[in-house]
Design a protein around this motif. Structure first.
Motif, PDB file in Angstrom:
ATOM      1  N   SER A 192       0.818  -1.217   0.000  1.00 15.30           N
ATOM      2  CA  SER A 192       0.000   0.000   0.000  1.00 15.30           C
ATOM      3  C   SER A 192       0.849   1.263   0.000  1.00 15.30           C
ATOM      4  CB  SER A 192      -0.913   0.019   1.233  1.00 15.30           C
ATOM      5  OG  SER A 192      -0.155   0.154   2.423  1.00 15.30           O
ATOM      6  N   ASN A 217       2.356   6.134  -2.540  1.00 14.64           N
ATOM      7  CA  ASN A 217       0.992   6.143  -3.053  1.00 14.64           C
ATOM      8  C   ASN A 217       0.077   6.863  -2.061  1.00 14.64           C
ATOM      9  OD1 ASN A 217      -1.171   5.514  -4.762  1.00 14.64           O
ATOM     10  ND2 ASN A 217      -1.557   3.566  -3.725  1.00 14.64           N
ATOM     11  N   TYR A 274      -3.905   7.068  -2.592  1.00 17.21           N
ATOM     12  CA  TYR A 274      -4.205   6.334  -3.829  1.00 17.21           C
ATOM     13  C   TYR A 274      -4.152   7.241  -5.069  1.00 17.21           C
ATOM     14  CZ  TYR A 274      -5.961   3.416  -0.080  1.00 17.21           C
ATOM     15  OH  TYR A 274      -6.067   2.712   1.092  1.00 17.21           O
ATOM     16  N   PRO A 299      -6.766   1.575  -4.397  1.00 15.60           N
ATOM     17  CA  PRO A 299      -6.754   0.601  -3.296  1.00 15.60           C
ATOM     18  C   PRO A 299      -7.072  -0.786  -3.825  1.00 15.60           C
ATOM     19  CG  PRO A 299      -8.736   1.957  -3.218  1.00 15.60           C
ATOM     20  CD  PRO A 299      -7.847   2.559  -4.260  1.00 15.60           C
TER      21      PRO A 299
END
Length: 292
Positions: A32, A233, A236, A241
């Motif tokens: 992530s 990121n 996003y 995601p």
């Protein structure tokens, strides 16, 4: 042909100034933190060229309509009246907020991801801390405006709790603090909207649109450019995601997210916050009648 060449030049220029991302087919949805060229450099460049002026102009336009000097909202935000002292409960809440935010800062420091403090939810926690510790005798418009903007953006916290992204939460206490922080920034506004220390503006279309475009502006250019520069990121801006329906929309996933954000501004403020506020006032009036 000339247009295609110009677009290619824009993409190449932005790519040369950005982090060295892997190609789109190497997108790692188990991570992530980092990103890839899930969206092409050319599309990133076009979004910066067209969306940033749009978000900037609309933020200024609807800000002037919502709380410009000619409005009743401006008068309320600057009103001078005795402000009650903070209750013991409010002071406990401030301590909890500061403690949770401090733990988040510690985790980000250890993992060398301090830039993720710019994530909207962490920024919201800091915003609420600022609102509650602000000396109201000095520029009261600032904390009052920040709080009333937040009433429209509370949906982000709700979605974060429904779809928690815990892919890189590996440190001791990190997952617990994730839920603690998000529960606090969900519950605290419910407390503040019914607290006589704070000024609550009635919901309005102009304020909803101002809040949306300000949120969009924070997303692009602020988070967008920081993501391209750092390789992280953030919110996003580089890679969607790990939600199937968003991944399937491909490089246009951000337009889906912008549309959802716009719609969410309304149900958050008009449905959730306003109904809750009215319910609290009804209970207070009923309690006063019983006391007579």
């Amino acid at each position: 042909m000339a247009m295609a060449t110009m677009l290619q030049m824009m993409g190449d220029t932005l790519k040369s100034l950005s982090f060295d991302f892997p190609p789109s087919h190497q997108t790692d949805f188990a991570d992530s933190l980092g990103g890839a060229w899930f969206v092409s450099p050319t599309q990133h460049a076009l979004e910066i060229v067209f969306l940033v002026p749009l978000f900037t102009g609309m933020t200024i336009y609807f800000g002037n309509r919502a709380w410009g000097k000619h409005t009743e909202a401006y008068r309320l935000l600057n009103s001078k009246h005795p402000v009650p002292k903070a209750s013991i409960l409010e002071r406990i809440i401030v301590v909890l907020m500061i403690g949770s935010f401090g733990i988040t800062c510690a985790h980000k420091t250890v993992t060398q991801t301090l830039l993720f403090l710019m994530q909207p939810c962490h920024a919201s926690a800091l915003l609420l801390i600022i609102v509650m510790v602000w000396p109201f005798k000095q520029a009261p418009l600032i904390p009052r405006l920040l709080l009333n903007i937040y009433y429209y953006t509370l949906w982000g916290t709700i979605l974060a709790l429904i779809f928690p992204d815990l892919r890189d939460h590996d440190m001791f206490g990190e997952i617990f603090n994730f839920f603690l922080e998000h529960l606090l920034i969900l519950i605290v506004p419910m407390y503040l909207i019914s607290n006589p220390r704070y000024v609550t503006l009635p919901p309005s279309l102009d304020m909803a649109l101002f809040s949306f475009f300000l949120y969009a502006f924070y997303h692009s250019p602020v988070l967008h450019l920081f993501s391209l520069w750092s390789g992280y990121n953030l919110n996003y801006t580089i890679v969607p995601p790990a939600l199937g329906f968003l991944v399937e929309t491909g490089p246009n996933y951000r337009y889906v997210m912008y549309t959802a954000a716009l719609l969410n501004m309304f149900w958050t403020r008009y449905l959730v916050m306003e109904n809750y506020h009215n319910l609290v006032r009804w209970f207070r009036q009923r309690s006063k009648l019983k006391s007579y």
